[in-house]
Design a protein around this motif. Structure first.
Motif, PDB file in Angstrom:
ATOM      1  N   ASN A  52       0.862  -1.174   0.000  1.00  0.00           N
ATOM      2  CA  ASN A  52       0.000   0.000   0.000  1.00  0.00           C
ATOM      3  C   ASN A  52       0.903   1.230   0.000  1.00  0.00           C
ATOM      4  O   ASN A  52       1.753   1.355   0.867  1.00  0.00           O
ATOM      5  N   PHE A  53       0.734   2.107  -0.978  1.00  0.00           N
ATOM      6  CA  PHE A  53       1.594   3.280  -1.036  1.00  0.00           C
ATOM      7  C   PHE A  53       0.798   4.480  -1.526  1.00  0.00           C
ATOM      8  O   PHE A  53      -0.246   4.353  -2.167  1.00  0.00           O
ATOM      9  N   LYS A  54       1.316   5.644  -1.204  1.00  0.00           N
ATOM     10  CA  LYS A  54       0.629   6.893  -1.501  1.00  0.00           C
ATOM     11  C   LYS A  54       1.472   7.744  -2.444  1.00  0.00           C
ATOM     12  O   LYS A  54       2.684   7.841  -2.301  1.00  0.00           O
ATOM     13  N   THR A  55       0.795   8.355  -3.415  1.00  0.00           N
ATOM     14  CA  THR A  55       1.408   9.345  -4.292  1.00  0.00           C
ATOM     15  C   THR A  55       0.492  10.564  -4.330  1.00  0.00           C
ATOM     16  O   THR A  55      -0.565  10.582  -3.698  1.00  0.00           O
ATOM     17  N   LYS A  56       0.879  11.566  -5.119  1.00  0.00           N
ATOM     18  CA  LYS A  56       0.031  12.747  -5.252  1.00  0.00           C
ATOM     19  C   LYS A  56      -1.273  12.428  -5.962  1.00  0.00           C
ATOM     20  O   LYS A  56      -2.241  13.184  -5.879  1.00  0.00           O
ATOM     21  N   LEU A  57      -1.310  11.288  -6.657  1.00  0.00           N
ATOM     22  CA  LEU A  57      -2.515  10.895  -7.382  1.00  0.00           C
ATOM     23  C   LEU A  57      -3.481  10.104  -6.509  1.00  0.00           C
ATOM     24  O   LEU A  57      -4.567   9.739  -6.948  1.00  0.00           O
ATOM     25  N   GLY A  58      -3.080   9.807  -5.266  1.00  0.00           N
ATOM     26  CA  GLY A  58      -3.951   9.080  -4.363  1.00  0.00           C
ATOM     27  C   GLY A  58      -3.238   7.909  -3.714  1.00  0.00           C
ATOM     28  O   GLY A  58      -2.006   7.770  -3.793  1.00  0.00           O
ATOM     29  N   VAL A  59      -4.012   7.030  -3.062  1.00  0.00           N
ATOM     30  CA  VAL A  59      -3.478   5.872  -2.348  1.00  0.00           C
ATOM     31  C   VAL A  59      -3.758   4.615  -3.157  1.00  0.00           C
ATOM     32  O   VAL A  59      -4.904   4.363  -3.546  1.00  0.00           O
ATOM     33  N   THR A  60      -2.726   3.826  -3.410  1.00  0.00           N
ATOM     34  CA  THR A  60      -2.842   2.615  -4.211  1.00  0.00           C
ATOM     35  C   THR A  60      -2.549   1.395  -3.353  1.00  0.00           C
ATOM     36  O   THR A  60      -1.571   1.381  -2.596  1.00  0.00           O
ATOM     37  N   GLY A  61      -3.397   0.388  -3.464  1.00  0.00           N
ATOM     38  CA  GLY A  61      -3.195  -0.872  -2.760  1.00  0.00           C
ATOM     39  C   GLY A  61      -3.044  -2.012  -3.757  1.00  0.00           C
ATOM     40  O   GLY A  61      -3.722  -2.051  -4.785  1.00  0.00           O
ATOM     41  N   ILE A  62      -2.149  -2.935  -3.454  1.00  0.00           N
ATOM     42  CA  ILE A  62      -1.876  -4.063  -4.344  1.00  0.00           C
ATOM     43  C   ILE A  62      -1.908  -5.360  -3.552  1.00  0.00           C
ATOM     44  O   ILE A  62      -1.307  -5.460  -2.475  1.00  0.00           O
ATOM     45  N   ARG A  63      -2.613  -6.350  -4.077  1.00  0.00           N
ATOM     46  CA  ARG A  63      -2.490  -7.731  -3.624  1.00  0.00           C
ATOM     47  C   ARG A  63      -2.125  -8.564  -4.843  1.00  0.00           C
ATOM     48  O   ARG A  63      -2.897  -8.620  -5.801  1.00  0.00           O
ATOM     49  N   ALA A  64      -0.978  -9.185  -4.806  1.00  0.00           N
ATOM     50  CA  ALA A  64      -0.556 -10.088  -5.874  1.00  0.00           C
ATOM     51  C   ALA A  64      -0.409 -11.469  -5.261  1.00  0.00           C
ATOM     52  O   ALA A  64       0.237 -11.623  -4.216  1.00  0.00           O
ATOM     53  N   TYR A  65      -1.001 -12.476  -5.885  1.00  0.00           N
ATOM     54  CA  TYR A  65      -1.004 -13.800  -5.278  1.00  0.00           C
ATOM     55  C   TYR A  65      -1.023 -14.867  -6.369  1.00  0.00           C
ATOM     56  O   TYR A  65      -1.362 -14.595  -7.533  1.00  0.00           O
ATOM     57  N   GLY A  66      -0.635 -16.062  -5.993  1.00  0.00           N
ATOM     58  CA  GLY A  66      -0.613 -17.150  -6.956  1.00  0.00           C
ATOM     59  C   GLY A  66      -0.358 -18.476  -6.275  1.00  0.00           C
ATOM     60  O   GLY A  66      -0.030 -18.535  -5.079  1.00  0.00           O
ATOM     61  N   GLY A  67      -0.527 -19.573  -7.041  1.00  0.00           N
ATOM     62  CA  GLY A  67      -0.332 -20.900  -6.487  1.00  0.00           C
ATOM     63  C   GLY A  67       0.090 -21.892  -7.546  1.00  0.00           C
ATOM     64  O   GLY A  67      -0.154 -21.696  -8.738  1.00  0.00           O
ATOM     65  N   LEU A  68       0.720 -22.973  -7.112  1.00  0.00           N
ATOM     66  CA  LEU A  68       1.188 -24.025  -8.014  1.00  0.00           C
ATOM     67  C   LEU A  68       1.099 -25.365  -7.303  1.00  0.00           C
ATOM     68  O   LEU A  68       1.555 -25.510  -6.164  1.00  0.00           O
ATOM     69  N   LEU A  69       0.499 -26.360  -7.993  1.00  0.00           N
ATOM     70  CA  LEU A  69       0.437 -27.728  -7.492  1.00  0.00           C
ATOM     71  C   LEU A  69       1.163 -28.631  -8.476  1.00  0.00           C
ATOM     72  O   LEU A  69       0.848 -28.646  -9.672  1.00  0.00           O
ATOM     73  N   VAL A  70       2.151 -29.397  -7.986  1.00  0.00           N
ATOM     74  CA  VAL A  70       2.920 -30.328  -8.802  1.00  0.00           C
ATOM     75  C   VAL A  70       2.746 -31.722  -8.226  1.00  0.00           C
ATOM     76  O   VAL A  70       2.910 -31.931  -7.021  1.00  0.00           O
ATOM     77  N   GLY A  71       2.395 -32.703  -9.073  1.00  0.00           N
ATOM     78  CA  GLY A  71       2.199 -34.062  -8.616  1.00  0.00           C
ATOM     79  C   GLY A  71       0.736 -34.436  -8.573  1.00  0.00           C
ATOM     80  O   GLY A  71      -0.138 -33.715  -9.056  1.00  0.00           O
ATOM     81  N   ASP A  72       0.447 -35.599  -7.985  1.00  0.00           N
ATOM     82  CA  ASP A  72      -0.916 -36.115  -7.910  1.00  0.00           C
ATOM     83  C   ASP A  72      -1.576 -35.678  -6.617  1.00  0.00           C
ATOM     84  O   ASP A  72      -0.998 -35.838  -5.529  1.00  0.00           O
ATOM     85  N   ALA A  73      -2.804 -35.174  -6.740  1.00  0.00           N
ATOM     86  CA  ALA A  73      -3.568 -34.772  -5.556  1.00  0.00           C
ATOM     87  C   ALA A  73      -5.022 -34.566  -5.962  1.00  0.00           C
ATOM     88  O   ALA A  73      -5.310 -34.193  -7.112  1.00  0.00           O
TER      89      ALA A  73
END
Length: 753
Positions: free
Chosen positions: A594-615
């Motif tokens: 979460n960061f602020k600039t003169k253009l406003g406040v920006t929030g970021i959530r970046a996420y991901g996942g990986l499954l390798v094998g049998d399940a």
């Protein structure tokens, strides 16, 4: 008595000294009268622009290192000008009651009447609440901030409130009156210049935009004093537009080429109703008594007073890593025996009497127990003696169980400082099945978060949920409705052993081994092997939150300020050789910023996942759809990683990447009431794939194109405590039906970003 005491505890537990304060020796010139207009003076706006541009350079945190001490005091009392009138009023009321003919009273009524009279007398002799704190603040650009609590004293409580001890002042925050995003909430006027402590300052008057009266210079709500040479803040005075509602003043001092906060004063009106209907307002009264009470009633306003003095400033100090070890806050002493060494002024007679009076009432009104119960609510639990009740387990809703009712208990540190057993049960209204679990924490240290845990579980869960290990209470509450329209559930039963340790203030590690029997609760067959499997696995979880601030309490670590960035990483390894049916590796990661600039406040959530094998499918990832998938309007509550327009339980992937972007426009306005509203633009997107979807024999789709939804969220909708969002699906998964693409979403404001 106790409800007003707890009211102030609730206030200060989330208290921040709002930006402003006083007591600089001011040599003023006559300030010219100014005709109020409904637009700001361009000269004043230009000065404030330079204040903001130079704020970081003028801040002490631009130094390599520094230290100083602070003394803070918070109290609850009547307005000082009203105390004599209050005492006279109480004396007259007691005398008038003595002259009334006696009538039979029940035992409870007589007790209430006596207590009301006693409390009324005490309120005139002392403050209703008093708390003091002395601290040492250390800062290093290399090691960060360290706060040593030198002492703490609170009226009526034998044990310190660590949550209160960790409250935040505004010594490092940009005052709200000068923030660029708040410019349309005020009107600013450059009026004159004056000399303060031998330095020339601009004087800027301001008023709130909803204050439209003109010509009277007293209608200004505050003053901003800006140093001409550095454009640093020297002083801010701010008053409520309503008479006697409150005032805030802050003063800074120039030291070592930087502007340090020197003093803060805060006065806030809480209510106007204490004892305003006679000495015993709770018992039933006849018509004549009610009329007489109304005729003789006077109102005396209650105020919260807060002061903070900062002193003993030192810059470019010699510091080592040892000075910054442990959590952000370290409690050196908390029994009140040293507090008089750090007071910047003597206590008044009313303040001295407060400790005597309120301490004497503490055991009678059980203030310790009620204060602890209140701080427990802030963490989502109710405390009763040695037992903490988990509020998050009382009621829930999902597509499989529908309403889920339950209870969870945990024995707290009053039972044992090192051993803490817990248990829970739940009952699904729709599936008519009980679920339960039990465990025990074994702490290895009282100085930091370090414990072993053993647990048994027999429960159900939505398939494919993103890992929430080490998430805080707020994040979990926000994500609790992620399965509200997902009916793809599985049952899991087994054991788990884990160890958790805070390696540093910002780095936590949790390692675990678990053995479970897991079975689908929907029509499913994995590779013709059936739908029930034994899973043996080991899990490692890392949480990195370098800027969050923590304090160690007898209950464990308490994060009193969650700051970004944060990173959560999970790695689960399944083993076929330990009576498990599958070898697999499952990874997921979440990054928040979460960061602020003169253009406003920006929030970021970046996420991901990986499954390798049998399940089986529940070890894969669902895409967190919140929509109902029917033809009606999509209406749902926000979820931490959910999509408002995506059908729940429809998509599964064995690999994916997603993002949640929010940007708050620097435009704030008032519709009505006291809350300030704003707008957030929101984008959510996710893409993934599944290598062998044919292995999973049930109806679902893989999401292998970019799924997009955009939205606009109205914060503090109609000045309420809710945010209202409107979302629309665009791109590859957009359909010809407006209802499918559109969704409305509600969010409780306190959940934050």
């Amino acid at each position: 008595m106790s409800k007003y005491y707890l009211l102030l505890l609730a206030l200060v537990s989330n208290f921040t000294f709002s930006q402003t304060n006083n007591n600089g020796e001011v040599k003023t010139k006559d300030i010219e009268a100014v005709i109020l207009q409904d637009k700001s003076d361009p000269r004043a706006l230009e000065i404030l622009r330079k204040v903001n541009n130079n704020y970081l350079f003028n801040s002490p945190e631009s130094l390599p290192s520094y230290s100083y001490k602070s003394y803070e005091k918070i109290s609850l009392d009547f307005d000082q000008d009203s105390i004599k009138a209050y005492n006279d009023f109480i004396t007259q009321r007691i005398d008038s009651l003595k002259r009334l003919p006696e009538r039979p009273l029940k035992a409870t009524e007589r007790k209430d009447s006596i207590e009301s009279v006693q409390f009324a007398k005490l309120a005139g002799q002392s403050k209703l609440f008093l708390w003091e704190r002395a601290s040492e603040i250390l800062f290093s650009s290399k090691y960060g901030e360290k706060i040593n609590i030198l002492d703490n004293k609170i009226s009526g409580l034998k044990e310190p409130l660590y949550e209160l001890m960790a409250f935040r002042s505004n010594r490092t925050q940009i005052p709200k009156e000068i923030k660029e995003e708040n410019r349309n909430l005020y009107r600013y006027f450059l009026t004159d210049s004056l000399d303060i402590d031998g330095r020339e300052n601009y004087v800027i008057r301001f008023r709130q935009t909803n204050y439209r009266e003109t010509a009277d210079k007293k209608k200004f709500t505050g003053y901003i004093y800006v140093d001409k040479e550095t454009f640093g803040l020297k002083k801010i005075e701010s008053n409520s537009t309503i008479e006697n509602e409150g005032s805030i003043t802050s003063t800074w001092i120039y030291n070592g080429g930087k502007w340090f906060l020197l003093k803060e004063d805060y006065k806030l009106k809480l209510n106007n109703n204490l004892l305003n209907t006679g000495l015993n307002p709770d018992r039933k009264k006849n018509k004549e008594e009610k009329k007489r009470d109304h005729e003789n009633t006077k109102k005396f306003g209650q105020y919260a007073y807060a002061t903070a003095d900062y002193f003993d400033f030192k810059t470019n100090i010699n510091s080592s890593s040892k000075d910054f070890q442990g959590y952000t806050i370290d409690v050196k002493n908390s029994d009140g025996t040293l507090i008089d060494q750090y007071r910047t002024s003597e206590l008044s007679k009313r303040e001295e009497e407060t400790y005597v009076t309120i301490d004497s009432l503490s055991s009678k009104y059980k203030l310790d127990r009620k204060a602890k119960a209140l701080t427990g609510l802030l963490k989502g639990k109710i405390r009763v003696g040695i037992i903490d009740f988990d509020l998050a387990r009382v009621i829930g809703y999902n597509k499989y169980e529908h309403f889920r009712l339950g209870a969870g208990i945990k024995l707290n540190e009053r039972f044992s400082k090192y051993i803490s057993p817990d248990a829970y049960f739940a009952y699904g209204i729709y599936d008519e099945k009980f679920k339960f679990g039990a465990g025990v924490d074994l702490r290895t240290s009282l100085q930091k978060n370090s414990f072993f845990r053993i647990e048994y579980f027999n429960d159900v869960m939505a398939a494919g949920r993103f890992t929430e290990n080490l998430w805080n209470f707020r994040m979990k509450i926000m994500s609790s409705g992620v399965a509200i329209n997902n009916n793809v559930f599985y049952r899991y039963q087994g054991f788990k052993v884990s160890y958790e340790n805070d390696l540093t203030n910002g780095l936590t590690v949790n390692v675990a081994a678990k053995k479970s029997e897991e079975q689908s609760l929907f029509a499913y067959n994995y590779k013709d092997l059936g739908n029930q499997f034994d899973i043996s696995s080991a899990v490692i979880t890392l949480k990195y939150s370098p800027k969050s601030k923590n304090i160690m309490t007898p209950e464990g670590k308490f994060t009193y300020e969650q700051n970004f960035p944060e990173v959560y990483f999970n790695y689960e390894q399944g083993f076929k050789g330990l009576d498990g049916n599958f070898n697999f590796s499952r990874f997921d990661v979440l990054f928040t910023q979460n960061f602020k600039t003169k253009l406003g406040v920006t929030g970021i959530r970046a996420y991901g996942g990986l499954l390798v094998g049998d399940a089986p499918i529940w070890k894969n990832f669902t895409m967190n759809g919140l929509a109902n998938g029917r033809n009606g309007l999509n209406f749902n509550l926000t979820s931490y990683l959910g999509f408002a327009t995506m059908e729940g339980g429809k998509y599964f992937n064995d690999r994916f990447a997603g993002t949640y972007l929010t940007h708050r426009l620097p435009w704030y306005f008032k519709s009505f009431g006291k809350n300030v509203s704003s707008f957030d633009f929101i984008y959510r997107g996710v893409i993934g794939d599944m290598k062998n979807p044919e292995y999973h024999q049930f109806e679902f789709e893989k999401l292998d194109h970019l799924y997009n939804e955009v939205g606009l969220e109205w914060n503090n909708f109609l000045s309420s405590q809710f945010n209202l969002g409107f979302f629309y699906r665009v791109g590859h998964y957009n359909t010809s039906s407006f209802k499918d693409n559109f969704a409305i979403q509600f969010k409780l404001k306190l959940l934050g970003f």
